[in-house]
Design a protein around this motif. Structure first.
Motif, PDB file in Angstrom:
ATOM      1  N   GLN A  84      53.616  20.222  28.682  1.00  0.00           N
ATOM      2  CA  GLN A  84      52.787  20.851  29.701  1.00  0.00           C
ATOM      3  C   GLN A  84      53.304  22.215  30.130  1.00  0.00           C
ATOM      4  N   ALA A  85      54.542  22.558  29.761  1.00  0.00           N
ATOM      5  CA  ALA A  85      55.181  23.767  30.265  1.00  0.00           C
ATOM      6  C   ALA A  85      54.500  25.025  29.742  1.00  0.00           C
ATOM      7  N   PRO A  86      54.209  25.994  30.610  1.00  0.00           N
ATOM      8  CA  PRO A  86      53.635  27.268  30.150  1.00  0.00           C
ATOM      9  C   PRO A  86      54.596  27.987  29.209  1.00  0.00           C
ATOM     10  N   ILE A  87      54.095  28.408  28.072  1.00  0.00           N
ATOM     11  CA  ILE A  87      54.938  29.106  27.104  1.00  0.00           C
ATOM     12  C   ILE A  87      55.413  30.422  27.699  1.00  0.00           C
ATOM     13  N   GLY A  88      56.718  30.643  27.655  1.00  0.00           N
ATOM     14  CA  GLY A  88      57.290  31.880  28.162  1.00  0.00           C
ATOM     15  C   GLY A  88      57.629  31.862  29.629  1.00  0.00           C
ATOM     16  N   ALA A 228      52.917  16.073  39.355  1.00  0.00           N
ATOM     17  CA  ALA A 228      51.492  16.052  39.692  1.00  0.00           C
ATOM     18  C   ALA A 228      50.707  16.807  38.636  1.00  0.00           C
ATOM     19  N   VAL A 229      49.502  16.332  38.345  1.00  0.00           N
ATOM     20  CA  VAL A 229      48.601  16.983  37.400  1.00  0.00           C
ATOM     21  C   VAL A 229      47.303  17.293  38.146  1.00  0.00           C
ATOM     22  N   CYS A 230      46.926  18.555  38.164  1.00  0.00           N
ATOM     23  CA  CYS A 230      45.693  18.975  38.842  1.00  0.00           C
ATOM     24  C   CYS A 230      44.684  19.425  37.785  1.00  0.00           C
ATOM     25  N   ALA A 231      43.480  18.895  37.861  1.00  0.00           N
ATOM     26  CA  ALA A 231      42.461  19.215  36.861  1.00  0.00           C
ATOM     27  C   ALA A 231      41.686  20.480  37.199  1.00  0.00           C
ATOM     28  N   GLN A 232      41.896  21.022  38.384  1.00  0.00           N
ATOM     29  CA  GLN A 232      41.083  22.150  38.843  1.00  0.00           C
ATOM     30  C   GLN A 232      41.191  23.361  37.932  1.00  0.00           C
ATOM     31  N   GLN A 233      42.394  23.625  37.409  1.00  0.00           N
ATOM     32  CA  GLN A 233      42.593  24.787  36.543  1.00  0.00           C
ATOM     33  C   GLN A 233      42.452  24.454  35.059  1.00  0.00           C
ATOM     34  N   ALA A 234      42.251  23.170  34.736  1.00  0.00           N
ATOM     35  CA  ALA A 234      42.151  22.762  33.331  1.00  0.00           C
ATOM     36  C   ALA A 234      40.825  23.219  32.726  1.00  0.00           C
ATOM     37  N   SER A 323      47.770  22.542  25.756  1.00  0.00           N
ATOM     38  CA  SER A 323      46.514  23.297  25.676  1.00  0.00           C
ATOM     39  C   SER A 323      46.199  23.707  24.241  1.00  0.00           C
ATOM     40  N   ILE A 324      47.246  23.973  23.438  1.00  0.00           N
ATOM     41  CA  ILE A 324      47.015  24.307  22.033  1.00  0.00           C
ATOM     42  C   ILE A 324      46.423  23.104  21.303  1.00  0.00           C
TER      43      ILE A 324
END
Length: 388
Positions: A84-88, A228-234, A323-324
């Motif tokens: 889940q970690a944002p790349i970079g 926590a996982v938020c779907a709002q930005q998914a 996401s990929i």
């Protein structure tokens, strides 16, 4: 066989596997962690959790360490976080990062010729009992001059340098299963207590608690934090599997308590919120799971390993490994629906048609055009058989 193009952590959760880095082969069994110093090839039937961040510190040499059984789920949680970690913009958790810090490295080599020769002798034979004066006589120097050569280039006196070299040699022997008493004798300490004092002073832990290549002593097991996982930005729907412990799903006035084994799908851009309790682990499945799907850890790893290869490419397209995987699964659906590969790549935010084709091939083993043509052929053949 699985190939990894960048340095990463490979944790053997179960079974046995072999990891090849360059011309070196490392055999892993359950509970062992391999920290690779470069591209690696994994073979064997063991269940390996690949943990990769593009911010991983450089590791000069590949290391293998054995973690206590109580760390198994700590490593699964780290694997889940890495997906889940944002790349970079993310890195290892603090307890895992400390695994990469080796406090028992050999001291720096002196630069002056005489001191460098003495240092080489001590590394070859750490049990050597020759004194500073003895070595100075060998090289036709005064003890003060030889001492100065060590201090000027290493910031360590001769005695400090020799002790540090002995501790480094002791660490290597301890990692191969030698006892503290035998190790102390082999590296030149007159008593086990002398090794213990020197070792603790340099590494912060007793020789009996040392883990090769790591500053972690394993006296305390890290706690798995609440997440926590938020779907709002998914941008895409995602199914989550409660692998361990419990979680709570909320969406508006709706609330549902989830326990181990439950699946829940969070609709994209919704107010759905998944609170995963401390000590618990939720794993994404890389898309929307079938109603009757029963996931397992090996299947989750298999789903995300190709996406990790895409993420590790130079010029990766951002986002996260999760996401990929989501985008490339959506790509298949769009191609089956007849959309042109260029349109699909653009719709899924790939920077170019070439970048999309390369990522698709890594994950699915064929080009977008080849995949689409194969699907069209299969569909046409099925229709022909049905009509006949």
């Amino acid at each position: 066989m699985v190939e990894y193009q960048r340095s990463l952590l490979l944790y053997c959760f179960a079974g046995q596997a072999c990891v090849t880095v360059g011309d070196q082969r490392y055999q892993l069994s359950s509970g062992q962690l391999c920290v690779t110093s470069g591209p690696a090839v994994q073979t064997g039937d063991g269940l390996i959790l690949p943990i990769w961040y593009d911010t991983l510190p450089e590791i000069p040499t590949t290391r293998v360490m054995t973690l206590p059984a109580a760390w198994r789920y700590v490593m699964v949680a780290e694997f889940a976080a890495s997906l889940q970690a944002p790349i970079g913009a993310a890195s290892l958790s603090a307890p895992i990062e400390r695994l990469l810090v080796d406090p028992a490295v050999a001291p720096p080599m002196p630069t002056a010729a005489a001191a460098q020769s003495v240092a080489a002798q001590l590394l070859d034979n750490p049990a050597c009992q020759l004194s500073l004066s003895d070595f100075a006589d060998q090289h036709g120097l005064s003890p003060r001059t030889l001492q100065r050569q060590f201090l000027q280039s290493t910031n360590l006196s001769f005695s400090q340098w020799r002790t540090a070299a002995r501790v480094a040699s002791a660490a290597a022997l301890l990692s191969h299963g030698f006892s503290v008493a035998v190790t102390a004798d082999m590296v030149g300490f007159q008593a086990t207590s002398s090794l213990t004092r020197a070792f603790h002073r340099q590494t912060g832990c007793a020789p009996s608690l040392y883990c090769a290549g790591s500053s972690v002593t394993f006296e305390h097991i890290p706690q798995i934090p609440a997440t926590a996982v938020c779907a709002q930005q998914a941008k895409m729907d995602e199914t989550w599997w409660i692998y361990r412990g419990s979680a709570t799903l909320t969406s508006g006035d709706y609330c549902r308590f989830l326990t181990r084994g439950d699946l829940v799908t969070l609709p994209a851009e919704s107010d759905a919120h998944l609170e995963v309790a401390a000590g618990s682990i939720a794993l994404p499945l890389g898309g929307v799971a079938a109603v009757d799907e029963t996931p397992d850890l090996a299947a989750v790893v298999a789903r995300f390993t190709p996406a990790l290869a895409v993420a590790a490419l130079q010029g990766a397209t951002g986002g996260s490994v999760l996401s990929i995987a989501q985008r490339l699964n959506s790509a298949r659906q769009m191609l089956r629906a007849g959309q042109a590969p260029a349109q699909v790549g653009q719709a899924l935010d790939f920077p170019s048609v070439h970048a999309f084709a390369r990522a698709f091939r890594l994950v699915h083993g064929t080009t977008p055009r080849g995949y689409q043509q194969h699907h069209q052929f299969v569909a046409a053949t099925s229709q022909s058989v049905a009509a006949g």
